[in-house]
Design a protein around this motif. Structure first.
Motif, PDB file in Angstrom:
ATOM      1  N   LEU A 182      -9.625   0.831  -4.834  1.00 40.27           N
ATOM      2  CA  LEU A 182      -9.213   2.220  -5.043  1.00 40.27           C
ATOM      3  C   LEU A 182      -9.330   2.649  -6.513  1.00 40.27           C
ATOM      4  O   LEU A 182      -8.790   3.689  -6.900  1.00 40.27           O
ATOM      5  N   PHE A 199       5.611  -2.037  -0.491  1.00 38.70           N
ATOM      6  CA  PHE A 199       4.271  -2.563  -0.217  1.00 38.70           C
ATOM      7  C   PHE A 199       4.331  -3.964   0.411  1.00 38.70           C
ATOM      8  O   PHE A 199       3.674  -4.238   1.405  1.00 38.70           O
ATOM      9  N   ALA A 227      -4.340   9.688   2.018  1.00 42.79           N
ATOM     10  CA  ALA A 227      -4.738   8.649   2.981  1.00 42.79           C
ATOM     11  C   ALA A 227      -3.502   8.038   3.644  1.00 42.79           C
ATOM     12  O   ALA A 227      -3.472   7.844   4.861  1.00 42.79           O
ATOM     13  N   ILE A 228      -2.462   7.765   2.867  1.00 41.49           N
ATOM     14  CA  ILE A 228      -1.282   7.085   3.417  1.00 41.49           C
ATOM     15  C   ILE A 228      -0.532   7.980   4.410  1.00 41.49           C
ATOM     16  O   ILE A 228      -0.159   7.541   5.491  1.00 41.49           O
ATOM     17  N   TRP A 231     -10.156   6.242  -7.117  1.00 40.36           N
ATOM     18  CA  TRP A 231      -9.429   7.268  -6.366  1.00 40.36           C
ATOM     19  C   TRP A 231      -8.393   7.949  -7.262  1.00 40.36           C
ATOM     20  O   TRP A 231      -7.804   7.321  -8.141  1.00 40.36           O
ATOM     21  N   CYS A 257      -0.941  -5.973   6.324  1.00 37.69           N
ATOM     22  CA  CYS A 257      -2.117  -5.391   6.991  1.00 37.69           C
ATOM     23  C   CYS A 257      -3.332  -5.268   6.080  1.00 37.69           C
ATOM     24  O   CYS A 257      -4.432  -5.056   6.567  1.00 37.69           O
ATOM     25  N   MET A 275       1.718  -2.503  17.107  1.00 36.08           N
ATOM     26  CA  MET A 275       0.924  -1.343  16.739  1.00 36.08           C
ATOM     27  C   MET A 275      -0.525  -1.507  17.135  1.00 36.08           C
ATOM     28  O   MET A 275      -1.292  -0.584  17.063  1.00 36.08           O
ATOM     29  N   PHE A 306       3.984   7.132   8.620  1.00 37.08           N
ATOM     30  CA  PHE A 306       4.123   7.269   7.152  1.00 37.08           C
ATOM     31  C   PHE A 306       4.226   8.729   6.717  1.00 37.08           C
ATOM     32  O   PHE A 306       4.606   9.012   5.586  1.00 37.08           O
ATOM     33  N   MET A 337       7.363   9.439   5.229  1.00 34.33           N
ATOM     34  CA  MET A 337       7.736   8.754   3.989  1.00 34.33           C
ATOM     35  C   MET A 337       8.004   9.787   2.899  1.00 34.33           C
ATOM     36  O   MET A 337       7.232  10.728   2.717  1.00 34.33           O
ATOM     37  N   LEU A 389      -4.422   2.841  13.594  1.00 29.56           N
ATOM     38  CA  LEU A 389      -3.870   1.501  13.384  1.00 29.56           C
ATOM     39  C   LEU A 389      -3.230   1.498  11.987  1.00 29.56           C
ATOM     40  O   LEU A 389      -2.223   0.832  11.743  1.00 29.56           O
ATOM     41  N   MET A 390      -3.808   2.252  11.078  1.00 30.55           N
ATOM     42  CA  MET A 390      -3.155   2.566   9.805  1.00 30.55           C
ATOM     43  C   MET A 390      -2.049   3.564  10.188  1.00 30.55           C
ATOM     44  O   MET A 390      -2.340   4.662  10.660  1.00 30.55           O
TER      45      MET A 390
HETATM   46  C1  HEC Z   1      -0.702  -2.024  10.973  1.00 32.02           C
HETATM   47  C2  HEC Z   1      -1.611  -2.204   9.884  1.00 32.02           C
HETATM   48  C3  HEC Z   1      -1.537  -1.335   8.652  1.00 32.02           C
HETATM   49  C4  HEC Z   1      -0.425  -1.075   7.871  1.00 32.02           C
HETATM   50  C5  HEC Z   1       1.023  -1.500   8.114  1.00 32.02           C
HETATM   51  C6  HEC Z   1      -0.897  -0.332   6.742  1.00 32.02           C
HETATM   52  N1  HEC Z   1      -2.239  -0.118   6.835  1.00 32.02           N
HETATM   53 FE1  HEC Z   1      -3.385   0.997   5.539  1.00 32.02          FE
HETATM   54  N2  HEC Z   1      -4.950   0.825   6.788  1.00 32.02           N
HETATM   55  C7  HEC Z   1      -5.027   0.028   7.908  1.00 32.02           C
HETATM   56  C8  HEC Z   1      -6.354   0.130   8.486  1.00 32.02           C
HETATM   57  C9  HEC Z   1      -6.845  -0.611   9.725  1.00 32.02           C
HETATM   58  C10 HEC Z   1      -7.072   1.041   7.685  1.00 32.02           C
HETATM   59  C11 HEC Z   1      -8.516   1.494   7.908  1.00 32.02           C
HETATM   60  C12 HEC Z   1      -8.602   2.481   9.054  1.00 32.02           C
HETATM   61  C13 HEC Z   1     -10.000   2.994   9.245  1.00 32.02           C
HETATM   62  O1  HEC Z   1     -10.906   2.603   8.496  1.00 32.02           O
HETATM   63  O2  HEC Z   1     -10.195   3.830  10.146  1.00 32.02           O
HETATM   64  C14 HEC Z   1      -6.167   1.461   6.625  1.00 32.02           C
HETATM   65  C15 HEC Z   1      -6.496   2.373   5.627  1.00 32.02           C
HETATM   66  C16 HEC Z   1      -5.734   2.618   4.497  1.00 32.02           C
HETATM   67  C17 HEC Z   1      -6.144   3.429   3.365  1.00 32.02           C
HETATM   68  C18 HEC Z   1      -7.458   4.199   3.248  1.00 32.02           C
HETATM   69  C19 HEC Z   1      -8.445   3.460   2.388  1.00 32.02           C
HETATM   70  C20 HEC Z   1      -9.873   3.912   2.535  1.00 32.02           C
HETATM   71  O3  HEC Z   1     -10.756   3.296   1.889  1.00 32.02           O
HETATM   72  O4  HEC Z   1     -10.136   4.847   3.296  1.00 32.02           O
HETATM   73  C21 HEC Z   1      -5.138   3.365   2.421  1.00 32.02           C
HETATM   74  C22 HEC Z   1      -5.102   4.021   1.049  1.00 32.02           C
HETATM   75  C23 HEC Z   1      -4.094   2.542   2.988  1.00 32.02           C
HETATM   76  N3  HEC Z   1      -4.488   2.115   4.261  1.00 32.02           N
HETATM   77  C24 HEC Z   1      -2.901   2.226   2.353  1.00 32.02           C
HETATM   78  C25 HEC Z   1      -1.806   1.629   2.998  1.00 32.02           C
HETATM   79  C26 HEC Z   1      -0.489   1.518   2.417  1.00 32.02           C
HETATM   80  C27 HEC Z   1      -0.101   1.933   1.011  1.00 32.02           C
HETATM   81  C28 HEC Z   1       0.305   0.957   3.378  1.00 32.02           C
HETATM   82  C29 HEC Z   1       1.796   0.710   3.338  1.00 32.02           C
HETATM   83  C30 HEC Z   1       2.629   1.869   3.013  1.00 32.02           C
HETATM   84  C31 HEC Z   1      -0.534   0.677   4.539  1.00 32.02           C
HETATM   85  N4  HEC Z   1      -1.805   1.094   4.266  1.00 32.02           N
HETATM   86  C32 HEC Z   1      -0.078   0.077   5.707  1.00 32.02           C
HETATM   87  C33 HEC Z   1      -3.998  -0.731   8.426  1.00 32.02           C
HETATM   88  C34 HEC Z   1      -2.671  -0.718   7.982  1.00 32.02           C
END
Ligand code: HEC
Ligand code: HEC
Length: 330
Positions: free
Chosen positions: A109, A53, A120-121, A112, A62, A1, A141, A144, A135-136
């Motif tokens: 959080l 999770f 966000a998710i 939140w 991550c 990813m 999702f 989901m 990348l998130m």
């Molecule tokens: C491949 C890596 C990756 C995975 C897997 C991932 N995340 Fe993230 N997530 C990130 C990144 C990197 C950011 C920040 C992106 C940005 O700031 O632009 C983020 C941002 C977020 C945010 C926003 C928080 C904020 O302060 O804005 C939430 C909530 C979140 N993720 C929850 C989850 C949850 C729950 C899961 C599993 C279901 C998950 N993430 C899986 C990489 C990942």
């Protein structure tokens, strides 16, 4: 990813250059207000949320402070869910951090609402309206189910507060403008697939588990047509002589999983049990990987079987892949 998402975004740039950037500067991303629903916490939900999770959806992998120098990035002591930084060697278009997901009020959080976390998710929009870099994996999702995303929130509320402030991700120009087009609101209910339909449920797990994202090769930033799950996406640590390439998961007999039986598939996931229990060795060109083997060690056999049943229904694609191209002897 990792690099792949960067490429995806770059692919979009090529399409939109020429007048597009001016437009994007003023473009408002598609977003809706966060819902006001409150998630009910039940013991079943907490258990399901923790499972998603920690294992299936790789949130913990991550979003934890991890050790990049060891196999499959084990979580450091006291690092659980406090967020992490991505090494620049991965070649991402900016400086990438994932935020603290614990219930700390200042750095996590804690303040939140449930609806803001869900948005966000699945929709890629932070609490303050900032667009998240994909990348998130919110583009996956968004599939989901409502039940699963609520289970996640129920569980995340129970993660003990840990104060750790992560910097905000900085995305390079013009990618920062390009990502404005990525978020999409989820406007209708997302039902849970029928768990008794093993193929449908396996497909669902393979999407939220990131298998599709990492195991489909991209070309000019988009998934290569006809190559879903056929492997070949390369992830490299620049200057470190380490790379891993995703394997062909289609049931082709010569180059994919055509001749594998269920036990062989499950054994692959069981082989890193010791590593998942704190004994992950240092990375080398022979073992370097981005596949989250340590998280997946926690995926239940029944779910792995469903994923396997689904993969076996794919169109077999002949596509030979060398998974460790920089290992000695390759
Ligand atoms: C491949 C890596 C990756 C995975 C897997 C991932 N995340 Fe993230 N997530 C990130 C990144 C990197 C950011 C920040 C992106 C940005 O700031 O632009 C983020 C941002 C977020 C945010 C926003 C928080 C904020 O302060 O804005 C939430 C909530 C979140 N993720 C929850 C989850 C949850 C729950 C899961 C599993 C279901 C998950 N993430 C899986 C990489 C990942
Ligand atoms: C972050 C990217 C990523 C994700 C997510 C991911 N994989 Fe992988 N996978 C890889 C890479 C890279 C390799 C090759 C290196 C290795 O074997 O570790 C690999 C290897 C494999 C192999 C081993 C093939 C062999 O050589 O024996 C299997 C099986 C596999 N993946 C299945 C899956 C399944 C099923 C999922 C989802 C539950 C998944 N992967 C999710 C990147 C990923």
């Amino acid at each position: 990813m990792l690099k792949k998402l960067a490429l995806l975004v770059l692919g979009l740039i090529v399409v939109t250059l020429g007048g597009g950037l001016a437009y994007l500067t003023f473009k408002k991303p598609a977003m809706q207000p966060a819902s006001t629903r409150e998630v009910q916490r039940t013991p079943e939900r907490l258990a399901r949320g923790k499972y998603l999770f920690d294992a299936v959806a790789n949130c913990a992998d991550c979003h934890s402070d991890v050790d990049w120098t060891r196999f499959a990035t084990p979580i450091k002591e006291n690092g659980y869910a406090v967020g992490r930084h991505w090494p620049p060697e991965l070649g991402l278009p900016g400086d990438f951090y994932s935020p603290n997901l614990t219930s700390d009020k200042d750095t996590g959080l804690g303040n939140w609402t449930d609806g803001e976390i869900i948005r966000a998710i699945r929709e890629g929009v932070s609490r303050d309206g900032r667009v998240l870099f994909p990348l998130m994996p919110y583009t996956e999702f968004r599939n989901m189910s409502d039940d699963d995303v609520e289970a996640l929130v129920a569980y995340m509320r129970t993660i003990p507060a840990a104060s750790r402030r992560q910097e905000i991700t900085k995305v390079n120009f013009p990618v920062d403008l390009m990502i404005k087009s990525v978020p999409q609101p989820v406007t209708s209910p997302v039902p849970m697939p029928d768990k008794n339909d093993r193929v449908a449920y396996g497909r669902y797990l393979s999407i939220i588990g990131g298998c599709r994202t990492c195991h489909t090769p991209t070309e000019h930033g988009s998934p290569k047509p006809g190559m879903e799950y056929a492997g070949g996406e390369r992830f490299e640590l620049a200057g470190k002589n380490m790379a891993s390439v995703s394997y062909n998961l289609t049931p082709n007999n010569n180059t994919g999983i055509g001749t594998w039986d269920e036990k062989q598939f499950l054994d692959k996931f069981h082989q890193f049990k010791d590593y998942a229990e704190g004994k992950a060795p240092p990375i080398t060109p022979e073992n370097f990987t981005v596949m989250p083997w340590l998280s997946f060690n926690g995926v239940e056999d029944d779910d792995l079987k469903a994923i396997f049943a689904f993969l076996k229904t794919l169109k077999p694609v002949e596509h030979a892949v060398v998974t460790r191209p920089l290992a000695s002897g390759k």
